[in-house]
Write a protein that holds these residues in place. Sequence first.
Motif, mmCIF file in Angstrom:
data_model
loop_
_atom_site.group_PDB
_atom_site.id
_atom_site.type_symbol
_atom_site.label_atom_id
_atom_site.label_comp_id
_atom_site.label_asym_id
_atom_site.label_seq_id
_atom_site.Cartn_x
_atom_site.Cartn_y
_atom_site.Cartn_z
ATOM 1 N N GLU A 80 17.457 -15.485 21.179
ATOM 2 C CA GLU A 80 17.968 -13.945 20.934
ATOM 3 C C GLU A 80 19.370 -14.057 20.606
ATOM 4 O O GLU A 80 20.236 -13.534 21.662
ATOM 5 C CB GLU A 80 17.466 -12.771 21.596
ATOM 6 N N ARG A 82 21.603 -12.573 18.745
ATOM 7 C CA ARG A 82 22.159 -11.128 18.715
ATOM 8 C C ARG A 82 22.425 -10.621 19.924
ATOM 9 O O ARG A 82 23.371 -10.165 20.395
ATOM 10 C CB ARG A 82 21.137 -10.218 17.960
ATOM 11 N N LYS A 83 21.372 -10.607 20.907
ATOM 12 C CA LYS A 83 21.675 -10.099 22.234
ATOM 13 C C LYS A 83 22.626 -10.899 23.097
ATOM 14 O O LYS A 83 23.328 -10.338 23.837
ATOM 15 C CB LYS A 83 20.172 -9.956 23.011
ATOM 16 N N LYS A 85 25.082 -12.642 22.156
ATOM 17 C CA LYS A 85 26.423 -12.075 21.568
ATOM 18 C C LYS A 85 27.016 -10.806 22.054
ATOM 19 O O LYS A 85 28.026 -10.634 22.589
ATOM 20 C CB LYS A 85 26.636 -12.110 19.996
ATOM 21 N N LYS A 86 25.978 -9.821 22.137
ATOM 22 C CA LYS A 86 26.183 -8.535 22.897
ATOM 23 C C LYS A 86 26.576 -8.545 24.151
ATOM 24 O O LYS A 86 27.646 -8.151 24.557
ATOM 25 C CB LYS A 86 25.052 -7.829 22.617
#
Length: 116
Positions: A80, A82-83, A85-86
């Motif tokens: 994941e 995206r997660k 990076k968040k």
Amino acid sequence: MLKGFTDNKTEVFQKAACSIMTSKSEGFGLSILESLAAGTPVVSYNIKYGPKDMIYDDKNGYLVKDIDELAEKVIYFMLEERKRKKLSKQTKSIFKNFGHENYKVKWRYLLEENMS
């Protein structure tokens, strides 16, 4: 890939998807703080001292209870992006609790309390 000794830990941390703390008993884990400072989230066992003072579950990493959950979260980080990076963006928020000014205030409070 497991890394050996390095003189440039920040660069190594920054290239990693996450750091993994596998100790089930530990004092204050400086490597956790170094990882977070480099912007790398951490997956660690939720042990009594250290990790839970620095890792905020689902904010800058994950605190897990057993090896199955540890493996699950590491795989999650790998898949994941995206997660990952968040959470990476939120790693440095921990430093408001560990900054120089905060320590001065806490030491002053401790000393004044004991002198009364």
